[in-house]
Write an enzyme that holds these catalytic residues in place. Structure first.
Site, mmCIF file in Angstrom:
data_model
loop_
_atom_site.group_PDB
_atom_site.id
_atom_site.type_symbol
_atom_site.label_atom_id
_atom_site.label_comp_id
_atom_site.label_asym_id
_atom_site.label_seq_id
_atom_site.Cartn_x
_atom_site.Cartn_y
_atom_site.Cartn_z
ATOM 1 N N GLU A 1 -8.871 15.759 -4.781
ATOM 2 C CA GLU A 1 -8.653 16.174 -6.167
ATOM 3 C C GLU A 1 -7.850 15.105 -6.862
ATOM 4 O O GLU A 1 -6.863 14.655 -6.274
ATOM 5 C CB GLU A 1 -7.854 17.484 -6.207
ATOM 6 C CG GLU A 1 -8.720 18.709 -6.315
ATOM 7 C CD GLU A 1 -7.920 19.997 -6.384
ATOM 8 O OE1 GLU A 1 -6.877 20.023 -7.074
ATOM 9 O OE2 GLU A 1 -8.345 20.961 -5.746
ATOM 10 N N HIS B 1 -9.685 23.014 -10.653
ATOM 11 C CA HIS B 1 -8.406 23.627 -10.250
ATOM 12 C C HIS B 1 -7.688 24.278 -11.443
ATOM 13 O O HIS B 1 -6.556 23.926 -11.788
ATOM 14 C CB HIS B 1 -7.494 22.593 -9.582
ATOM 15 C CG HIS B 1 -6.481 23.248 -8.667
ATOM 16 N ND1 HIS B 1 -5.977 22.651 -7.549
ATOM 17 C CD2 HIS B 1 -5.882 24.461 -8.729
ATOM 18 C CE1 HIS B 1 -5.121 23.460 -6.951
ATOM 19 N NE2 HIS B 1 -5.044 24.571 -7.658
HETATM 20 N N1 LIG Z 1 -7.064 27.930 -7.322
HETATM 21 C C1 LIG Z 1 -5.900 28.184 -7.846
HETATM 22 O O1 LIG Z 1 -5.623 27.829 -8.977
HETATM 23 C C2 LIG Z 1 -4.909 28.955 -7.032
HETATM 24 C C3 LIG Z 1 -4.013 29.802 -7.682
HETATM 25 C C4 LIG Z 1 -3.121 30.517 -6.925
HETATM 26 C C5 LIG Z 1 -3.129 30.403 -5.544
HETATM 27 N N2 LIG Z 1 -3.996 29.572 -4.921
HETATM 28 C C6 LIG Z 1 -3.999 29.449 -3.458
HETATM 29 O O2 LIG Z 1 -4.090 30.740 -2.872
HETATM 30 C C7 LIG Z 1 -3.189 30.812 -1.780
HETATM 31 C C8 LIG Z 1 -2.852 32.261 -1.483
HETATM 32 O O3 LIG Z 1 -2.014 32.808 -2.470
HETATM 33 P P1 LIG Z 1 -1.358 34.265 -2.293
HETATM 34 O O4 LIG Z 1 -0.426 34.422 -3.446
HETATM 35 O O5 LIG Z 1 -2.404 35.303 -2.080
HETATM 36 O O6 LIG Z 1 -0.529 34.058 -0.939
HETATM 37 P P2 LIG Z 1 -0.023 35.156 0.096
HETATM 38 O O7 LIG Z 1 0.240 36.448 -0.586
HETATM 39 O O8 LIG Z 1 1.070 34.516 0.855
HETATM 40 O O9 LIG Z 1 -1.285 35.400 1.054
HETATM 41 C C9 LIG Z 1 -1.768 34.432 1.910
HETATM 42 C C10 LIG Z 1 -2.645 35.095 2.933
HETATM 43 O O10 LIG Z 1 -3.181 34.068 3.750
HETATM 44 C C11 LIG Z 1 -3.062 34.492 5.108
HETATM 45 N N3 LIG Z 1 -2.970 33.355 6.018
HETATM 46 C C12 LIG Z 1 -1.968 32.443 6.153
HETATM 47 N N4 LIG Z 1 -2.245 31.592 7.153
HETATM 48 C C13 LIG Z 1 -3.433 31.976 7.654
HETATM 49 C C14 LIG Z 1 -4.242 31.516 8.719
HETATM 50 N N5 LIG Z 1 -3.872 30.482 9.479
HETATM 51 N N6 LIG Z 1 -5.405 32.147 8.950
HETATM 52 C C15 LIG Z 1 -5.794 33.206 8.205
HETATM 53 N N7 LIG Z 1 -5.067 33.721 7.192
HETATM 54 C C16 LIG Z 1 -3.896 33.102 6.935
HETATM 55 C C17 LIG Z 1 -1.796 35.306 5.154
HETATM 56 O O11 LIG Z 1 -1.828 36.120 6.328
HETATM 57 P P3 LIG Z 1 -0.580 37.055 6.776
HETATM 58 O O12 LIG Z 1 -0.502 38.113 5.695
HETATM 59 O O13 LIG Z 1 -0.978 37.633 8.080
HETATM 60 O O14 LIG Z 1 0.607 36.164 6.808
HETATM 61 C C18 LIG Z 1 -1.922 36.058 3.840
HETATM 62 O O15 LIG Z 1 -2.702 37.203 4.031
HETATM 63 C C19 LIG Z 1 -2.029 29.931 -2.226
HETATM 64 O O16 LIG Z 1 -1.259 29.470 -1.141
HETATM 65 C C20 LIG Z 1 -2.718 28.801 -2.971
HETATM 66 O O17 LIG Z 1 -3.016 27.744 -2.093
HETATM 67 C C21 LIG Z 1 -4.887 28.847 -5.651
#
Ligand SMILES: NC(=O)c1ccc[n+]([C@@H]2O[C@H](COP(=O)([O-])OP(=O)(O)OC[C@H]3O[C@@H](n4cnc5c(N)ncnc54)[C@H](OP(=O)(O)O)[C@@H]3O)[C@@H](O)[C@H]2O)c1
Length: 323
Positions: free
Chosen positions: A266, A285
């Site tokens: 990116e 993004h």
């Molecule tokens: N495209 C965009 O503009 C945008 C915007 C916002 C976020 N994001 C991305 O989305 C991600 C998630 O955000 P969120 O707020 O939903 O975070 P979150 O609430 O912390 O949820 C992350 C989830 O991923 C799971 N996870 C972590 N490591 C893993 C692994 N090795 N294998 C399988 N599952 C795993 C976690 O499992 P556990 O619950 O078991 O720990 C949790 O369920 C962010 O970190 C970011 O990179 C992208």
């Protein structure tokens, strides 16, 4: 009193919710001197964040406004508390995912391309399958658009955004499969070790995990190979969660389709094979960024400062150095 560091150009209207005890310190973008700050609200511009931090003195808490902190954690000193923006992206990111799924199934990118060519081609004029299948597969995707109803959607990373995606998909009558790091019940979430077993069941696979050493390449050639023919891979996580070469190959072979808000690398450079890969929709993004999100983010930042002043535990702590 707490000195809250913010970007020098931050709009006043985003600061209205900060408590009385917060002294707002505007941090110059090009400053060379040191600035005393207790609580730093990171700017959205990632490139300059590390450089800005090197001009800050006394920082005890860093509040990121992004859900993923993979780009901050490596350079932040271990004695600083790091809080992420978990929750503040739920609405914007989950709406992007639902929009991307619907746009892909209803083939909006294809029709937009036709519109730009001023071409009207209804079903009768449609030749060849959507996925360019040959042999026995011909006709399987010879459709104008598909229904989301009845599809199986696998959410890989069933956290804050994952749950928000499920809530928004519920009225469409889809079956949801969930994967996280560890298994749990109510709702049933499978451990990541089950991913390969679940992939062949899904019509839509949504990646929304944080980027970590464990999730880098989580959706690799083998995982893509296990996806149903014609299934849609939606990446709203980070580009590196998906193996780009394997994705390009699967797209070029018309095996799967994709909707990507994130890519590796990116920005995606001109000429990169992903740009013109068939059945691939790309946004740069932007999934988490909406004007409403920015207001939500600073309301959350103000609430964190209020907690800090009151000596209450902070929310969303990802690196805990105590304070
Ligand atoms: N495209 C965009 O503009 C945008 C915007 C916002 C976020 N994001 C991305 O989305 C991600 C998630 O955000 P969120 O707020 O939903 O975070 P979150 O609430 O912390 O949820 C992350 C989830 O991923 C799971 N996870 C972590 N490591 C893993 C692994 N090795 N294998 C399988 N599952 C795993 C976690 O499992 P556990 O619950 O078991 O720990 C949790 O369920 C962010 O970190 C970011 O990179 C992208």
């Amino acid at each position: 009193m707490v000195r809250v560091g913010v970007d020098e150009k931050l709009s006043e209207e985003l600061l209205v919710d900060f408590p009385q005890g917060a002294e707002i310190v505007r941090i110059p973008r090009k400053g060379t001197g040191m600035v005393d700050v207790d609580f730093w609200i990171l700017p959205f511009a990632r490139k300059s964040a590390q450089e800005t931090f090197s001009h800050l003195r006394g920082v005890r808490v860093v509040q990121s406004m992004m859900a993923g902190v993979d780009w901050i954690a490596p350079w932040l000193p271990k004695d600083v508390v790091l809080c992420d923006g978990r929750g503040i992206h739920d609405i914007s990111a989950s709406e992007w995912v639902v929009g991307a799924i619907l746009a892909s199934l209803k083939r909006f990118p294809l029709y937009r391309d036709m519109q730009l060519r001023q071409e009207w081609k209804g079903q009768a004029a449609e030749r060849g399958g959507f996925l360019g299948e040959t042999g026995a597969q011909v006709g399987l995707y010879k459709v104008l658009g598909e229904d989301l109803a009845g599809k199986t959607v696998l959410i890989v990373g069933y956290g804050s955004i994952g749950a928000a995606i499920e809530a928004r998909l519920a009225p469409f009558g889809v079956r949801i499969l969930r994967v996280a790091r560890s298994a749990r019940t109510e709702p049933v979430v499978s451990a990541v070790g089950e991913l390969r077993r679940l992939l062949p069941e899904a019509d839509v696979v949504v990646a929304v995990v944080p980027l970590t050493e464990e999730t880098r390449g989580l959706i690799g050639a083998e995982e893509i190979g296990l996806m149903k023919r014609g299934a849609l891979l939606v990446n709203a996580a980070r580009g590196q969660v998906v193996a780009t070469d394997a994705l390009v190959e699967a797209l070029e072979q018309h095996r799967i389709r994709a909707a990507l808000d994130v890519t590796d690398p990116e920005p995606l450079p001109a000429g990169h094979p992903l740009w013109l890969a068939p059945n691939c929709m790309i946004t740069p993004h932007v999934g988490g960024s909406t004007p409403e999100f920015i207001h939500r983010a600073f309301r959350f930042g103000a609430a964190q400062v209020r907690r800090y002043l009151a000596g209450e535990p902070l929310e969303n702590v990802v690196l805990d150095a105590g304070y």
